[in-house]
Design a protein around this motif. Structure first.
Motif, mmCIF file in Angstrom:
data_model
loop_
_atom_site.group_PDB
_atom_site.id
_atom_site.type_symbol
_atom_site.label_atom_id
_atom_site.label_comp_id
_atom_site.label_asym_id
_atom_site.label_seq_id
_atom_site.Cartn_x
_atom_site.Cartn_y
_atom_site.Cartn_z
ATOM 1 N N GLU A 183 12.069 4.590 0.877
ATOM 2 C CA GLU A 183 11.709 4.070 0.484
ATOM 3 C C GLU A 183 9.703 4.804 0.494
ATOM 4 N N GLU A 223 9.886 5.755 -3.283
ATOM 5 C CA GLU A 223 9.311 5.075 -4.015
ATOM 6 C C GLU A 223 7.919 4.018 -3.865
ATOM 7 N N ASP A 258 4.974 4.364 -6.217
ATOM 8 C CA ASP A 258 4.124 2.991 -6.786
ATOM 9 C C ASP A 258 2.816 3.396 -6.870
#
Length: 573
Positions: A526, A529, A533
């Motif tokens: 995460e 990511e 993002d």
């Protein structure tokens, strides 16, 4: 002797069976204790889940109550507005009604005069009532009454009355009178402290209501205001701060649910969530500005309709007596929009509260019109005008805000899993973190197992049991032997139970280690990511800059009902 031996054998068999039964009972109790331990562990886990559910329920319940309270409060506020100021509504409806009736000549002048005089009697202290009496007298060519009524309207509210009659005379194609009223209005203005209704004047200018000469004079006045303001110390910094606040009002307050592991296992999550929302602002602002400049603005069918819209806006939205209730109403609406999240609503209200101030500077008025058109009652034409006129300030503020969001991105992300603490920067140090986490859990296992040992009571029981057996054997005191044997069996049963418990703890920690490693890997994924993002969202900042740079001076062109075009000069930052 044989008889005694038979008795002895019988007695020993009984004792042996009793001890075996006692051992069986102790084993059963040990198994039950182990089962209770497992149930306690399961219950603890379920209680943690239940605690989270209770927290979620309380949060949802609080939001539902805040939502219901806001809806109820909004209804009460509107009822209070109707009770306290409802009689104003009838006066306001009469304003354009009189003009439209005069256009088609289907209402007797005496009826208009009678209606306005009744309004004068029913609404003391309200500026619009004598203004309508003056308007009716003007339509009836009653100069004496018109002068008296006009004097009373000016006494009650000089600025609104002057702006009102500048629009009325424009509607009647009285260019000279319109210019005179506007000069009077401009003469009362301080660009550092303008009343909110000045947005109606800007709207008239932006939508091309005024004729070419009047529009040119308005443009000159506005340019003079900007020039005057720009000469003040700290003006540039003030504009940056002003627009920074306005742009922050577009930052969403969402919780990025896609990052479930980071939100649960990272103390850095609140900062990460804030910078993600901050970066999301670029797409929102770009979409917002794009929509403002997208397509043509439908023109009013004629000058009368255009002015009537402005008159309606002037008389309905800018009475300072209603302002405290309007502020409360706006806060309630924001709570409703946020689904009962009062904190998020309060933050949004704080960012847009300037739009509901009684007096603002001209540049703040432009900011309010551009970013909060609903609260400031600005039209789309005024939004375009305000954004185009302020584009350099917007760009600078946007660059500052973008830099502050980037600076707020945490360099390292903290992780906490089962008491273990670690850090990652880009989620690429899995090979270093996993062994550290496993060692932490292994250490906890060893500490837990080490704490599971026979204590002094068990060793005391073994010692006492052995002594009882030794002392009881010479005299064949079966009670002492039985008690001693029971104590010894209790010791070894406890030892066996501890061994089983240690094995169970080892198995539980093995599962915990596996689960924790999976959590760590998911959290690291995460982080990877999230970094991508953020960069993706942040890259849209260039699109905002590109859009603002693409706003050319031609977008200052004001369409006119007189088919005349005009370009205003762009102020420098």
């Amino acid at each position: 002797m044989s008889t005694e031996r038979i008795i002895h054998l019988a007695d020993l068999t009984f004792i042996h069976n009793s001890l075996r039964g006692l051992h069986s009972d102790i084993s059963t109790v040990s198994d039950q204790v182990e089962g209770v331990g497992q149930q306690v562990s399961t219950t603890r886990s379920e209680l943690q889940q239940l605690e989270q559910l209770v927290r979620d329920f309380i949060a949802a319940d609080m939001k539902a109550k805040e939502l219901q309270l806001a809806e109820t409060r909004q209804v009460k506020i509107r009822q209070e507005l109707e009770t306290k100021f409802g009689y104003y509504a009838e006066v306001r409806r009469q304003a354009t009604g009189i003009l439209q009736a005069a256009d088609v000549s289907i209402v007797r002048k005496e009826t208009i005069t009678s209606a306005t005089e009744e309004l004068m009697l029913s609404t003391p202290r309200y500026w619009l009532a004598p203004a309508l009496v003056a308007l009716a007298a003007w339509l009836n060519d009653n100069q004496g009454l018109a002068t008296k009524a006009l004097s009373e309207a000016l006494r009650r509210d000089d600025e609104k009355t002057s702006l009102f009659f500048s629009l009325v005379t424009r509607r009647a194609a009285r260019g000279s009178a319109c210019a005179t009223w506007l000069d009077r209005y401009f003469g009362m203005q301080d660009p550092t402290q303008l009343d909110r209704q000045t947005v109606v004047l800007v709207d008239a200018l932006a939508s091309g209501v005024f004729g070419p000469e009047v529009r040119s004079r308005c443009a000159e006045r506005i340019e003079a205001w900007i020039e005057e303001l720009s000469q003040r110390a700290g003006f540039v910094d003030e504009q940056r701060t002003q627009w920074n606040t306005a742009l922050r009002s577009k930052i969403p307050s969402a919780d990025n649910d896609r990052y479930g592991y980071l939100s649960k296992y990272s103390p850095t999550w609140p900062m990460l969530n804030d910078v993600l929302n901050g970066a999301a602002m670029h797409a929102i602002v770009h979409s917002y500005f794009s929509q403002v400049f997208k397509g043509a603005i439908p023109p009013s069918p004629n000058i009368q309709a255009a002015v009537d819209d402005l008159l309606d806006k002037l008389v309905k939205n800018f009475d300072d007596e209603e302002l405290p209730l309007r502020r409360d109403e706006r806060l309630c609406q924001l709570i409703i929009d946020e689904g009962g999240n009062r904190t998020a609503a309060a933050n949004r209200y704080a960012l847009e509260s300037k739009a509901l101030d009684e007096q603002v500077s001209f540049t703040q008025l432009l900011t309010n019109a551009a970013m909060h058109p609903e609260a400031s009652k600005a039209s789309k034409a005024t939004q375009r005008f305000a954004i185009a006129l302020s584009k350099n300030w917007i760009r600078d503020a946007h660059l500052d805000l973008t830099a502050s969001i980037r600076a707020a991105v945490p360099v390292d992300v903290d992780l906490e899993i089962e008491g273990w603490k670690g850090q990652t920067r880009d989620g690429d140090n899995e090979s270093a973190l996993i062994p550290d986490l496993e060692n932490h859990i292994e250490q906890k296992k060893e500490e837990t197992i080490a704490s599971m040992k026979l204590d002094i009571k068990h060793w005391a029981g073994l010692t006492i049991g052995a002594l009882l057996i030794v002392l009881g054997l010479p005299s064949m005191n079966w009670l002492m032997i039985l008690l001693g044997a029971g104590a010894v069996i209790w010791f070894f049963s406890a030892k066996s139970g501890i061994a089983k418990a240690r094995q169970k703890v080892a198995e539980d920690f093995a599962k915990l280690k596996e689960q924790s490693v999976q959590i760590l890997r998911a959290a690291l994924a995460e982080v990877v990511e999230l970094r991508r993002d953020f960069l993706k969202r942040d890259a849209l900042s260039h699109e905002v800059t590109k859009l603002l740079d693409g706003i050319t001076p031609q977008q200052y062109v004001l369409s006119s009902h007189d088919n005349v075009r005009q370009v205003m000069a762009q102020p420098t930052a």
